[in-house]
Write an enzyme that holds these catalytic residues in place. Sequence first.
Site, short mmCIF file in Angstrom:
data_model
loop_
_atom_site.label_atom_id
_atom_site.label_comp_id
_atom_site.label_asym_id
_atom_site.label_seq_id
_atom_site.Cartn_x
_atom_site.Cartn_y
_atom_site.Cartn_z
N GLU A 156 0.82 -1.22 0.00
CA GLU A 156 0.00 0.00 0.00
C GLU A 156 0.85 1.26 0.00
O GLU A 156 0.48 2.26 -0.62
CB GLU A 156 -0.95 0.02 1.20
CG GLU A 156 -2.17 -0.89 1.07
CD GLU A 156 -1.89 -2.35 1.42
OE1 GLU A 156 -0.73 -2.67 1.75
OE2 GLU A 156 -2.82 -3.17 1.37
N HIS B 240 -11.10 -5.06 9.44
CA HIS B 240 -11.79 -4.89 8.16
C HIS B 240 -13.07 -4.08 8.32
O HIS B 240 -13.97 -4.18 7.50
CB HIS B 240 -12.17 -6.25 7.56
CG HIS B 240 -11.02 -7.10 7.16
ND1 HIS B 240 -10.23 -7.76 8.07
CD2 HIS B 240 -10.52 -7.42 5.95
CE1 HIS B 240 -9.29 -8.45 7.43
NE2 HIS B 240 -9.45 -8.25 6.14
#
Length: 686
Positions: free
Chosen positions: A422, A489
């Site tokens: 990322e 998440h």
Amino acid sequence: MAFPHPPSVLGVRDLRAAELAQSPDEALQRIYAWMQLARITDNRILELFRQGLIRGTVTGGQGHEGFIVPLALLADKTLDVASFTHRDLGGHLIWGGHLCAHLNQYFANADSPTRAREGNIHHGDPANRSLPMISHLGAMLSTVAGTADSQRRLGRPAVGFAFFGDGCSSTGDVHETLNLASLLSLPVLFVIENNGYAYSTPTSEQFAGGTELWQRAAAYGIEAQALDTTKDVLHNARVLAAAIEKIRATSRPMLIEAHTLRLRGHAAYDTCDYLKPGESESFFARDSLPPLRRQLAEVHGAARLDALDAELGAFLEACVKVAIATPRPSPAGMATDLYAPPSPPLPWIPSIGSQIENRESQTENLNAAQALNRALRKILTERPESLLLGQDIGTYGGAFKVTEGLLPEFGRPRVLNTPLAESACTGYAIGLALNAHRPIEEFQFADFATEATTQITLNAATMHFRSGAACPLVLRFPCGGGLTFGSFHSQELESLFLSMPGIKGLYPSTPQDAFNALLAAYEDNNPVILFEHKALYRRGRAPVVWDPHYRAIWQPKQLRSGDFATFVTYGEMVQLADEVAAYFTSEYDVAFDLFDLRALAPLQLDAIRASLVRTGRLIVLHEGRRTHGFGAELVARLTEENFAALKAAPLRLASLDLPVPFAPELEQIYRPTKETIIDRIAAWMG
Ligand SMILES: Cc1ncc(C[n+]2csc(CCOP(=O)(O)OP(=O)(O)O)c2C)c(N)n1
Ligand SMILES: [Mg+2]
């Protein structure tokens, strides 16, 4: 203030590989002149620091010139990309700008290229692809890779130059970027400037297995070599020329471990008492500048070298005088320069697709995921500078299928699966954005954006403020809970990211708003986080049309009217708030002004403030945690100016101050529900 005319020897900032073979003495004289200028400038800056005239962290490049100067001369400054680090003053001097401009940066005066918002060597020339470094070492590698790739995508055979030290070689960004560059075949020369130390720590305490860092490149499929830049400067220049030529021709990355010297310690304040006895002297004994000077004196005569040095010295002193006499900086424009200025709306085809036929009648019933998909398809169709990147967004269509069908339609260069990196992928996107591309990056889950925190909040977000360069980037954050996805998440990270200046944020709650938000975010000239609540992706379909007022998404939307209280929320909570408001109207006969905030940054609160003045009561509801939550900022902003209008203490409703628990029974307690919201409001009403 007028800048002094530079000596003629500094009139040439380029060196062609052929010159190294055909006229080596002339080439070496040019290299020497720039090395000498870099050396005396670094030394003078050190003196000025000690006199208190220059502040900050003065990290000289004395001992690195034998490598950075030939490299910068050999680079094609009309095409190539670089991000010089704190040992690379020579690179800055050659890439462009007058010596005065570089000194103005150090003096942080009114004419500083960063408008004195950054100091030391944190300047660049983004318009000419010299990307200003941030302090976080390693972060610029991927940004260089992105701009170099942007040049290639535009058909320009550019090479990127990405520098890092032996210390920086331990950062994760180095691994992520080497992997990415090899994978995507990006034309980048990675250079490790190994001077044997990271601040006070010798390489023996930084990594195991000796100092052969270049050998690591083989594991990434990257060609590499070591180069002792303290020795023969002509040889070094030839090696660099060959490397640059090969990268330009093949578009494959390459790595050079340049063994350099740190003659003056880490920074001006460094006492260097960690060095072994005699070590500093041994560095000076290996310095490549005096032998180069002797060599040239033999060819051209000592008098010519003396004259050259005198000319460079006089020029430096004249420039220092200018920098000292330049006024101190003005704070004017600081606030407005946080964001790049808006541009006119893009000439979109007025349709939710890109077909001109049926444009008036076109309405589709779409859920939010489909609406986002339509917007992405529209952008890819109409905007050649756009591209999508993210994990599994290609064949698989993304974890939530938002990019479904886009790879077959638009092909790999524009719809790009990325590795799990990322930070480097965001840095790469920033680099693309700095060079006229407009990337849209999907984070698989918003939670994983924490891996790219430096890139988002420090590199992209501060870019315009410190360099004047626009960084148009859309960061798509599938966020929120209620789906039994657990702590990692399910989070709402708006208060974490948006507490940093320079990022914009949109949080749509309907399919139409999702469509509009993507277009509005796309055409903004700043990094924009698009918060996409995962539970809303498939919450139900609603008509989506072409909305010429799509930019209204930057303003809150009033959903209900009433005079009992002003109720502000956003995201998935909008629907709950609406149901709660309906309940209170039917059961208690009270009505709310209900607002869907939609734009979280910059906040546009005028309409909500006006409502609060009328109602005197404020309810703020969000799914993110309460402590340091976004609601704290909203309450403060809304009440500090309208305190006298308040009839009750504001009510702040949010999730518990806990990690997001997994089991549905626990998560239901963690998040606000219709029942808990009703209970809390009823109790508050008293
Ligand atoms: C990621 C990161 N951690 C810590 C620092 C603080 N810091 C600045 S320079 C430096 C040493 C860097 O060593 P190296 O990469 O070898 O470069 P050199 O200064 O030797 O050229 C450190 C620790 C930083 N700038 N970035
Ligand atoms: Mg070092």
